[in-house]
Design a protein around this motif. Structure first.
Motif, PDB file in Angstrom:
ATOM      1  N   UNK A 197       0.931  -1.316  -0.185  1.00 42.03           N
ATOM      2  CA  UNK A 197       0.175  -0.127   0.048  1.00 42.03           C
ATOM      3  C   UNK A 197       0.926   1.328  -0.046  1.00 42.03           C
ATOM      4  N   UNK A 198       0.379   2.103  -0.970  1.00 44.12           N
ATOM      5  CA  UNK A 198       1.462   3.556  -0.846  1.00 44.12           C
ATOM      6  C   UNK A 198       0.463   4.652  -0.516  1.00 44.12           C
ATOM      7  N   UNK A 199       1.068   5.166   0.605  1.00 42.82           N
ATOM      8  CA  UNK A 199       0.369   6.087   1.392  1.00 42.82           C
ATOM      9  C   UNK A 199       0.871   7.416   0.803  1.00 42.82           C
ATOM     10  N   UNK A 200      -0.028   8.488   0.604  1.00 44.87           N
ATOM     11  CA  UNK A 200       0.344   9.603   0.137  1.00 44.87           C
ATOM     12  C   UNK A 200       1.369  10.333   1.255  1.00 44.87           C
ATOM     13  N   UNK A 201       2.521  11.055   0.664  1.00 46.18           N
ATOM     14  CA  UNK A 201       3.201  11.642   1.517  1.00 46.18           C
ATOM     15  C   UNK A 201       4.530  10.808   1.945  1.00 46.18           C
ATOM     16  N   UNK A 202       4.699   9.408   1.410  1.00 48.87           N
ATOM     17  CA  UNK A 202       5.611   8.925   1.885  1.00 48.87           C
ATOM     18  C   UNK A 202       5.630   8.228   3.266  1.00 48.87           C
TER      19      UNK A 202
END
Length: 263
Positions: free
Chosen positions: A123-128
């Protein structure tokens, strides 16, 4: 002749004071103050830490705190309303969320959002990493603030709701324009305390990793400690935390006294 109770109390107090004073004097005389000053208040190291510890460390700490508080507050309102809902599944879901995230350490929640979810579920969460850590703190703060908001809503007199309904207002309008504003007025002090706790919890962001431009105050000071082999950066960070938290805690105490007088 036995001493009177009042005299014995005085003797006991004076003995305690004498022992405390003796210990303080001994500590002052036994301490190597030049070494302490060099290791904890080194002006050369302090100058090297400026202005970055303020323009980067303190700025990011305040930014992350505001983001976490704002996001947590919005989510907490939803959770509080769900817990007060007449629909059982809403109450159950809100209760599970609140109890779960209040029951596990904040560090574990941040770790889960920053590392576990990206590794296990891709899962890629915005903002790293920093965005993931902020999201973790939003989730934790929402669980705590939801209970505070629920208590504030329930503290509003039932007559306010009955009066607004008698004027033809819908339940939603009554909650938004009558109950919530009065409830928030009651819970301002505990919400201010929650902001202070979030400010300190941003120090947990170190677990997520960050770039030099996104270091919060503790991480920035810790890097200075490693770089200069000196504790002055950590002392500076502690003082900057106090510069922010002491006025907030004094504000909370003032608000609590004012609310008590009004009640």
């Amino acid at each position: 002749m036995a001493l009177k109770k009042r005299t014995r109390t005085r003797v006991y107090h004076y003995t305690v004071y004498a022992v405390i004073i003796a210990l303080v004097v001994w500590a002052l005389l036994a301490t190597d103050w030049p070494t302490v000053a060099k290791q904890f208040a080194n002006p050369e190291v302090a100058l090297k830490m400026l202005p970055g510890i303020i323009t980067v460390g303190l700025k990011n700490t305040l930014l992350f705190t505001v983001q976490s508080f704002a996001g947590g507050l919005v989510l907490a309102i939803v959770l509080a309303l769900m817990k007060l809902s007449s629909i059982p599944p809403f109450r159950w879901a809100a209760t599970v969320w609140i109890e779960f995230f209040r029951g596990i350490p904040a560090l574990m929640t941040i770790f889960a959002f920053a590392l576990m979810l990206p590794i296990a579920l891709h899962v890629k969460i915005p903002g790293g990493q920093v965005g993931a850590a902020t999201l973790g703190l939003i989730v934790v703060s929402s669980a705590y603030m939801a209970e505070t908001i629920r208590a504030g809503i329930q503290a509003v007199p039932k007559g306010q709701t009955e009066a607004s309904r008698s004027l033809g207002m819908s339940p939603t309008r009554t909650m938004v324009f009558i109950v919530l504003p009065q409830g928030f007025r009651i819970i301002i002090p505990p919400l201010t305390n929650e902001f202070v706790l979030l400010l300190k919890d941003t120090s947990l962001f170190f677990i997520a990793g960050a770039t030099p431009l996104t270091y919060e105050l503790t991480t920035y000071a810790r890097n200075g400690l490693s770089t200069y082999a000196n504790a002055t950066p950590m002392v500076m960070a502690a003082l900057l935390y106090l510069v922010v938290t002491i006025p907030l805690t004094r504000l909370t105490a003032w608000l609590e006294r004012r609310m008590a007088r009004e009640r």
